[in-house]
Design an enzyme around this catalytic site. Sequence first.
Site, PDB file in Angstrom:
ATOM      1  CG  ASN A  19      64.130-144.934 -31.344  1.00 45.22           C
ATOM      2  OD1 ASN A  19      63.784-145.827 -32.023  1.00 45.22           O
ATOM      3  ND2 ASN A  19      65.648-144.990 -31.019  1.00 45.22           N
ATOM      4  CG  MET A  95      70.479-144.379 -21.464  1.00 42.89           C
ATOM      5  SD  MET A  95      70.446-146.350 -22.798  1.00 42.89           S
ATOM      6  CE  MET A  95      72.485-146.892 -21.720  1.00 42.89           C
ATOM      7  NE  ARG A  96      68.475-144.700 -13.979  1.00 43.33           N
ATOM      8  CZ  ARG A  96      70.145-144.648 -13.410  1.00 43.33           C
ATOM      9  NH1 ARG A  96      70.684-145.374 -13.784  1.00 43.33           N
ATOM     10  NH2 ARG A  96      69.616-145.603 -11.508  1.00 43.33           N
ATOM     11  CG  ASN A 112      63.387-151.300 -24.392  1.00 44.80           C
ATOM     12  OD1 ASN A 112      64.305-150.107 -24.231  1.00 44.80           O
ATOM     13  ND2 ASN A 112      65.079-152.085 -24.372  1.00 44.80           N
ATOM     14  CG  HIS A 114      68.959-154.372 -26.882  1.00 38.27           C
ATOM     15  ND1 HIS A 114      69.202-153.640 -26.559  1.00 38.27           N
ATOM     16  CD2 HIS A 114      69.896-154.769 -27.200  1.00 38.27           C
ATOM     17  CE1 HIS A 114      70.989-153.765 -25.816  1.00 38.27           C
ATOM     18  NE2 HIS A 114      70.876-154.744 -27.174  1.00 38.27           N
ATOM     19  CB  THR A 146      59.666-159.919 -19.076  1.00 45.29           C
ATOM     20  OG1 THR A 146      61.506-160.508 -19.247  1.00 45.29           O
ATOM     21  CG2 THR A 146      59.072-160.458 -19.586  1.00 45.29           C
ATOM     22  CD  GLU A 179      67.666-148.639 -32.895  1.00 45.69           C
ATOM     23  OE1 GLU A 179      67.178-147.081 -32.384  1.00 45.69           O
ATOM     24  OE2 GLU A 179      68.792-148.484 -32.663  1.00 45.69           O
TER      25      GLU A 179
HETATM   26  C1  GRF Z   1      68.532-146.741 -29.899  1.00 48.52           C
HETATM   27  O1  GRF Z   1      69.681-146.611 -30.073  1.00 48.52           O
HETATM   28  C2  GRF Z   1      67.924-147.815 -28.924  1.00 48.52           C
HETATM   29  O2  GRF Z   1      68.107-148.801 -29.926  1.00 48.52           O
HETATM   30  C3  GRF Z   1      69.035-147.581 -27.120  1.00 48.52           C
HETATM   31  O3  GRF Z   1      69.049-146.266 -27.722  1.00 48.52           O
HETATM   32  C4  GRF Z   1      69.125-145.408 -28.397  1.00 48.52           C
HETATM   33  C5  GRF Z   1      68.425-144.624 -28.219  1.00 48.52           C
HETATM   34  O4  GRF Z   1      68.863-143.230 -29.678  1.00 48.52           O
HETATM   35  N1  GRF Z   1      68.207-148.159 -26.643  1.00 48.52           N
HETATM   36  P1  GRF Z   1      67.793-142.210 -29.193  1.00 48.52           P
HETATM   37  O5  GRF Z   1      67.307-141.088 -27.875  1.00 48.52           O
HETATM   38  O6  GRF Z   1      66.121-142.719 -29.975  1.00 48.52           O
HETATM   39  O7  GRF Z   1      67.848-141.140 -30.248  1.00 48.52           O
END
Ligand code: GRF
Length: 217
Positions: A19, A95-96, A112, A114, A146, A179
């Site tokens: 991303n 991931m926090r 964010n 998801h 939030t 995404e």
């Molecule tokens: C993605 O699937 C996102 O939706 C989730 O974590 C993943 C991150 O992937 N929150 P990357 O590190 O952007 O490849």
Amino acid sequence: MSAPERPRLAVLISGRGTNLQAFIDACNDGTLPAHISLVLSNNPDAAGLQRAEQAGITARSINHREFDSREAFDEALVQELRAHCVDLVILAGFMRILTPVLIEPFLGRLLNIHPSLLPNYPGLNTHQRALDAGDAEAGATVHFVTEELDGGPPVIQARVPIRPGDTADSLASRVAEQEHVIYPIAARWFVQGRLSLSGQQAMLDGNPIPATGIDHT
Ligand code: GRF
């Protein structure tokens, strides 16, 4: 007279950073009129840090394990974000679980993504849960952050079909492609001044966004 400075983004990552790469590409090709001022990772080994360095973006790792509490870690993040005068914070696979120490000062400027069709499947293992439930569709949702985990107001959502024989990995790849499309769109709306948070309601062009977000599909 110099050109007005582009809005400043920070992208927070923990892993591979695909991303983040979508944001780098969108800023470079002009579809996202913004500047990534800072990439932060809680994980010193995150592959995404190399993507940032290759793109010439300031990248820092702040290891959460070196802090006594979630709040102390979040305070260190806030100091970095403030030092870089960030306008919008992009959580991209970060991931926090955040505390109010970070959420409050950036409320309405914190997005964010998801990997599910929220409000379905907040939390982890979203793709396997969608498969186990026999769902026909999966997807991803960009939402304002939030204090409710994965519960902030949705902005935009993309759907993909679940196909016979799909695994969590094959589904994750199909969702990830979407995404990379919808997240820069949401950020573009924000930097254009079209997207905002009003209380618990996400607004686009002054209109309330539906409870599951704008449907991009
Ligand atoms: C993605 O699937 C996102 O939706 C989730 O974590 C993943 C991150 O992937 N929150 P990357 O590190 O952007 O490849």
